[in-house]
Design a protein around this motif. Structure first.
Motif, mmCIF file in Angstrom:
data_model
loop_
_atom_site.group_PDB
_atom_site.id
_atom_site.type_symbol
_atom_site.label_atom_id
_atom_site.label_comp_id
_atom_site.label_asym_id
_atom_site.label_seq_id
_atom_site.Cartn_x
_atom_site.Cartn_y
_atom_site.Cartn_z
ATOM 1 N N GLN A 436 30.166 -20.926 4.772
ATOM 2 C CA GLN A 436 29.433 -20.417 3.626
ATOM 3 C C GLN A 436 28.042 -21.055 3.522
ATOM 4 N N PHE A 437 27.132 -20.315 2.896
ATOM 5 C CA PHE A 437 25.774 -20.834 2.713
ATOM 6 C C PHE A 437 25.112 -20.174 1.520
ATOM 7 N N CYS A 438 24.033 -20.806 1.049
ATOM 8 C CA CYS A 438 23.164 -20.241 0.015
ATOM 9 C C CYS A 438 21.740 -20.116 0.559
ATOM 10 N N PHE A 439 20.811 -19.685 -0.315
ATOM 11 C CA PHE A 439 19.463 -19.352 0.128
ATOM 12 C C PHE A 439 18.411 -20.196 -0.595
ATOM 13 N N ALA A 440 17.314 -20.487 0.107
ATOM 14 C CA ALA A 440 16.113 -21.003 -0.546
ATOM 15 C C ALA A 440 15.521 -19.908 -1.431
ATOM 16 N N ASN A 441 14.538 -20.225 -2.286
ATOM 17 C CA ASN A 441 14.156 -19.389 -3.410
ATOM 18 C C ASN A 441 13.527 -18.053 -3.045
ATOM 19 N N SER A 442 12.829 -17.973 -1.906
ATOM 20 C CA SER A 442 12.080 -16.751 -1.598
ATOM 21 C C SER A 442 12.558 -16.096 -0.307
ATOM 22 N N MET A 443 12.472 -14.791 -0.310
ATOM 23 C CA MET A 443 12.706 -13.980 0.873
ATOM 24 C C MET A 443 11.365 -13.349 1.250
ATOM 25 N N ILE A 444 10.964 -13.484 2.503
ATOM 26 C CA ILE A 444 9.668 -12.969 2.958
ATOM 27 C C ILE A 444 9.871 -11.612 3.599
ATOM 28 N N THR A 445 9.263 -10.581 3.017
ATOM 29 C CA THR A 445 9.271 -9.259 3.631
ATOM 30 C C THR A 445 7.963 -9.048 4.378
ATOM 31 N N ILE A 446 8.030 -8.399 5.533
ATOM 32 C CA ILE A 446 6.857 -8.212 6.390
ATOM 33 C C ILE A 446 6.331 -6.792 6.216
ATOM 34 N N PRO A 447 5.081 -6.629 5.715
ATOM 35 C CA PRO A 447 4.525 -5.286 5.489
ATOM 36 C C PRO A 447 4.553 -4.443 6.759
ATOM 37 N N GLY A 448 4.873 -3.167 6.587
ATOM 38 C CA GLY A 448 4.910 -2.248 7.710
ATOM 39 C C GLY A 448 6.209 -2.274 8.484
ATOM 40 N N THR A 449 7.151 -3.138 8.092
ATOM 41 C CA THR A 449 8.446 -3.223 8.764
ATOM 42 C C THR A 449 9.539 -3.291 7.701
ATOM 43 N N THR A 450 10.782 -3.245 8.155
ATOM 44 C CA THR A 450 11.920 -3.478 7.253
ATOM 45 C C THR A 450 12.473 -4.881 7.438
ATOM 46 N N ASP A 451 11.753 -5.745 8.159
ATOM 47 C CA ASP A 451 12.230 -7.094 8.440
ATOM 48 C C ASP A 451 12.061 -7.995 7.224
ATOM 49 N N PHE A 452 12.953 -8.963 7.112
ATOM 50 C CA PHE A 452 12.768 -10.034 6.141
ATOM 51 C C PHE A 452 13.188 -11.359 6.769
ATOM 52 N N TYR A 453 12.655 -12.435 6.206
ATOM 53 C CA TYR A 453 12.992 -13.787 6.641
ATOM 54 C C TYR A 453 13.413 -14.593 5.410
ATOM 55 N N ALA A 454 14.381 -15.477 5.616
ATOM 56 C CA ALA A 454 14.853 -16.327 4.526
ATOM 57 C C ALA A 454 15.385 -17.622 5.116
ATOM 58 N N LEU A 455 15.504 -18.629 4.265
ATOM 59 C CA LEU A 455 16.086 -19.916 4.654
ATOM 60 C C LEU A 455 17.471 -20.036 4.037
ATOM 61 N N ILE A 456 18.445 -20.409 4.867
ATOM 62 C CA ILE A 456 19.807 -20.599 4.372
ATOM 63 C C ILE A 456 20.222 -22.046 4.608
ATOM 64 N N TYR A 457 21.253 -22.493 3.872
ATOM 65 C CA TYR A 457 21.739 -23.851 4.050
ATOM 66 C C TYR A 457 23.138 -23.962 3.454
ATOM 67 N N PRO A 458 24.016 -24.780 4.055
ATOM 68 C CA PRO A 458 25.312 -25.057 3.444
ATOM 69 C C PRO A 458 25.136 -26.000 2.260
ATOM 70 N N THR A 459 25.956 -25.820 1.240
ATOM 71 C CA THR A 459 25.795 -26.600 0.007
ATOM 72 C C THR A 459 26.903 -27.625 -0.193
ATOM 73 N N ASP A 460 27.707 -27.864 0.871
ATOM 74 C CA ASP A 460 28.859 -28.747 0.700
ATOM 75 C C ASP A 460 28.557 -30.202 1.022
ATOM 76 N N LYS A 461 27.277 -30.525 1.290
ATOM 77 C CA LYS A 461 26.921 -31.921 1.528
ATOM 78 C C LYS A 461 25.464 -32.145 1.154
ATOM 79 N N PHE A 462 25.150 -33.408 0.880
ATOM 80 C CA PHE A 462 23.795 -33.769 0.459
ATOM 81 C C PHE A 462 22.813 -33.711 1.629
ATOM 82 N N ASN A 463 23.154 -34.371 2.736
ATOM 83 C CA ASN A 463 22.280 -34.357 3.916
ATOM 84 C C ASN A 463 22.578 -33.102 4.731
ATOM 85 N N THR A 464 21.880 -32.035 4.402
ATOM 86 C CA THR A 464 22.132 -30.759 5.036
ATOM 87 C C THR A 464 20.880 -30.303 5.784
ATOM 88 N N THR A 465 20.863 -29.060 6.230
ATOM 89 C CA THR A 465 19.706 -28.533 6.959
ATOM 90 C C THR A 465 19.405 -27.112 6.508
#
Length: 853
Positions: A436-465
């Motif tokens: 399981q994972f959650c998301f950082a605050n923003s999702m980046i959509t790229i104009p002219g495409t249907t692509d998006f980028y986002a940051l995800i991370y597991p929330t079950d520990k303090f020292n995560t990535t």
């Protein structure tokens, strides 16, 4: 056929999680000294010989935010000493196609298209007509006659080159990729420039090995996040981003910080009035329409506006009680001049409230909405479409009832909110991943495409990535992109966000962690866009069908490549390697022109000390710390000028600089009290930088500030220069070699332009030029011809149209037997003279050298 095979493989991969990797070679340019500029020699061991309809193509883009762009992109040199060049003229913003001494035509650059975007360049050689044609993005730009025929063997360079008589160090800051050479439409050589390290580039078809000097390989920059900033600030800081100017704002209790991604410089400014209270859970946003920075706190339903002229905020918050809106998402709507705030968590409750602040009326309200209600949640990502009328939210953690005590869960749905209709509707839902994972605050959509980028991370520990993903608004699949970023996660003390720099082509990840001492640690990482794939990871659990595709694709690719080479071999047998004849000084009568290998460049003067704890003012400004790391980029424009004022005025006469002169130079529009405050803030930043270099102190004596270097722990070339010229020693060979070692890096602060510096530059230039000419005039030219060439080149750093240097260099080259090079030096001087003065250079080559040819 190879192209079709690659396309087929690309389609197969694209349909099953594949991704094209960003690659290429970045060229260091005028921002570094000459010997550190990038060169690419395609023909270091043997030339490439032109046949009928030989074509060279490559992709080109310029790097944004550089001061100087003039320079040679590609140079092809024939055995008859004719060059075929592609040169960028910065003044005219034009790519010039030049054959020998003749300008053939040019392509006017649209900076929005070539700066940060790839364009294809093609140069086609018709050996029957002896004609070369220049194409940009498939369009013929110009063509002209050249001195070549079938079998003409050429050296090919990109960027800097050391070919005797054709040496070139003026190159634009650029990226090159996918160099292809074909004959009659058949591919013969392909240099993708996809390497990640080393000084070699490999030909995937002809199996040649190109030589690369000072490479900056692009591929790692699109896979590895680089830490740009790591600092602490008081209070519960928040962040906002100006995408047009590519500036990150960090909002602190008593300061505003700006990190510009155009030059990676961080600057901070203290508020005239501290806010005293910046409650945890506050957030900030930048309005690009009105160019305003806002800070808001949903609990008090207040929005504060920043006034950069004062600088101060117009509204202060009044409570520091624990927020009930942790990790809210937000977006600005230009259509109704409003700030929208969505979701959040607090007091054991997850929210699906949609709140709105209307800027013209300064009112805050809860917005009723229709459609399918999103599950109450937080830790989601939000992004906008290009029209700014639809907001997308993805993922998060919450519960259907909103109560933390009733079945909290992760969610992986993508929903869209229509601002016009005030309705939510589901787009699709990802299947739950294995972890399981959650998301950082923003999702980046790229104009002219249907692509998006986002940051995800597991929330079950303090020292995560944090891990970057790429997804599509049309399909519930996504991929891991790039490597991971360390992240200290505690939901009421941490915050992470993602931004996009459209011009410098970077993604920016920012993490905040507010410690118990109410100090926020700010970390900023960047990765070049588009990021390279780290692996394939869809939300669908792995199945036999998925693994079947991964087994099939390599087999299919191998089979297609086998068919390609099998079909190619009978039709296009490999030509035998031509023997490489020895270099001959005179023309030979042969249908195949002789090969002229590139000679080695003149050996540079040895450096007395390595670049450790050093400051260089000759050539471009550079600073190296005690470990030999280049920290020049950490000097903001203001810190750089402050440092130079203190350093130069301290060294040139030992007296230093008065506070009044320093204030009026750096802050001419501020009162002395404000200027003094600015000095206090920035001198601390400067001290933090210089402590990494060596021991020093800033003292005030006789009403002036002076920077003193202690125990000779920092090497400054300007200090060495002053000691040398001030010693009143005879200008003998040892003395001039020491001067050449210092001034041979380039003109004094060549890329720094300050009004107060002009007379100092002029004094240094005159002293260096006079000293060198004095030595040359009394030197034995026959014995010191090689040194005289070096010394003349040094004069040209300071005075590009110095006629005495031209005379001495030309005569010395002739004594060394380099008649052609001497003539080329003269012709380039005469050409530059005419461009500068609008009239021909009156003295002939024979007149200045006494040589008849």
């Amino acid at each position: 056929m190879l192209r079709y095979i690659l396309c087929i493989c690309g389609v197969l991969l694209a349909g099953h999680g594949g991704y094209c990797q960003s690659h290429g070679l970045q060229f260091r340019s005028h921002e570094v000294v000459q010997e550190k500029r990038t060169s690419l020699h395609l023909t270091p061991t043997a030339p490439i010989c032109l046949q009928h309809n030989t074509e060279i193509s490559f992709d080109l883009t310029f790097l944004p935010y550089h001061e100087t762009y003039f320079g040679y992109i590609m140079r092809l040199i024939t055995p008859t000493n004719q060059s075929i060049d592609l040169v960028y003229n910065q003044r005219l913003a034009r790519l010039n196609f030049v054959i020998g001494e003749n300008y053939i035509g040019g392509y006017d650059i649209d900076s929005a298209k070539l700066f940060g975007n790839w364009s294809q360049v093609r140069i086609k050689f018709d050996t029957e007509r002896q004609e070369a044609s220049f194409y940009m993005n498939g369009r013929l730009i110009s063509k002209g006659k050249g001195n070549f025929s079938a079998g003409t063997c050429c050296n090919i360079y990109f960027g800097a080159n050391s070919f005797e008589g054709f040496q070139m160090l003026d190159i634009p800051p650029m990226n090159i990729r996918d160099i292809r050479i074909s004959e009659n439409g058949h591919p013969m050589h392909y240099f993708p420039l996809s390497e990640e390290k080393g000084n070699e580039a490999h030909d995937e078809i002809g199996k040649r090995v190109a030589r690369v000097g000072n490479p900056v390989w692009i591929s790692p920059k699109h896979r590895k996040w680089e830490k740009a900033v790591d600092f602490d600030t008081k209070g519960a800081a928040s962040i906002a981003f100006d995408g047009k100017r590519e500036v990150l704002y960090v909002v602190s209790v008593d300061s505003i910080y700006e990190l510009s991604f155009s030059n990676m410089q961080l600057k901070g400014e203290r508020l005239t009035r501290s806010r005293h209270l910046l409650p945890p859970g506050n957030q900030s946003v930048f309005d690009p329409v009105n160019n305003r920075l806002y800070n808001f706190y949903a609990d008090e339903k207040k929005v504060s506006t920043f006034d950069p002229a004062k600088p101060e905020w117009d509204v202060n918050f009044s409570t520091d009680s624990l927020t009930v809106f942790w990790q809210v998402n937000k977006f600005l709507s230009p259509a109704d001049s409003s700030l929208y705030v969505l979701g959040g968590y607090g007091q054991l409750q997850y929210k699906n409230l949609l709140q709105r602040y209307h800027f013209p009326s300064k009112t805050w309200e809860v917005v009723p909405y229709g459609g399918e209600r999103p599950m109450p949640r937080y830790l989601t990502a939000l992004g906008m479409n290009a029209a700014k009328d639809t907001a997308y939210i993805i993922g998060g953690y919450g519960s259907k009832s909103g109560d933390q005590g009733i079945n909290p869960q992760y969610c992986y749905d993508l929903m869209a909110y229509s601002i016009r209709d005030r309705t939510f509707h589901p787009v699709f839902e990802f299947k739950k991943p294995e972890r399981q994972f959650c998301f950082a605050n923003s999702m980046i959509t790229i104009p002219g495409t249907t692509d998006f980028y986002a940051l995800i991370y597991p929330t079950d520990k303090f020292n995560t990535t944090l891990q970057l993903i790429k997804g599509s608004l049309n399909s519930p699949e996504y991929q891991l992109m790039g490597d991971s970023i360390p992240y200290s996660f505690y939901d009421i003390a941490s915050f992470a966000d993602l931004y996009y720099c459209p011009l410098s082509k970077k993604l920016v990840a920012v993490t905040l962690y507010n410690s118990k001492g109410n100090v926020t640690n700010v970390k900023v990482h960047t990765i070049f866009f588009p990021p390279n794939q780290a692996g394939v990871w869809t939300a669908v659990p792995a199945t036999g069908r998925t693994y079947w595709w991964y087994l099939l694709l390599p087999l299919a690719a191998a089979g297609l490549v086998f068919l390609y080479y099998r079909s190619r071999k009978p039709a296009f047998p490999k030509a035998p390697e031509r023997p490489v004849p020895a270099m001959v000084p005179s023309p030979v009568s042969s249908n195949v022109a002789p090969v002229v290998p590139a000679p080695e460049p003149l050996a540079p003067l040895p450096e007395e000390n390595p670049e450790i704890a050093a400051v260089f003012l000759f050539g471009p400004f550079e600073v190296f710390d005690a470990n030999g790391q280049d920290i020049t980029q950490h000097f903001t424009p203001l810190l750089k000028e402050l440092f130079l004022l203190l350093l130069i005025y301290s060294l040139k006469d030992g007296k230093g600089i008065s506070p009044e002169k320093l204030y009026s130079t750096l802050w001419p529009d501020k009162l002395q009290k404000d200027a003094k405050n600015n000095y206090s803030v920035n001198i601390l930043k400067l001290k933090n930088l210089l402590e990494k270099v060596g021991d020093y102190q800033v003292v005030k004596e006789a009403g002036k500030w002076r920077l003193e270097i202690l125990n000779n722990s920092i090497r400054v070339d300007y200090h060495q220069y002053i000691q040398l010229v001030g010693a009143k020693a005879p200008v003998n060979r040892d003395w001039i070699l020491e001067l050449l070692r210092i001034a041979g890096r380039g003109a004094f602060l060549k890329t720094s332009q300050y009004e107060w510096l002009d007379h100092i530059k002029a004094d240094v230039s005159n002293q260096v030029t006079d000293a060198i000419l004095s030595f040359i005039n009394h030197a034995d030219m026959s014995a010191d011809a090689e040194l005289i060439v070096r010394l003349s080149n040094c004069i040209f750093f300071f005075d590009t149209l110095n006629e005495e240097a031209l005379v001495h260099k030309s005569k010395a080259l002739i004594l060394l037997g380099r008649h052609g090079t001497a003539k080329d030096v003269y012709q380039r001087f005469a050409k530059e003279y005419k461009e500068s003065y609008g009239q021909d250079f009156e003295r002939s080559f024979q007149e200045i050298t006494g040589h008849p040819h």
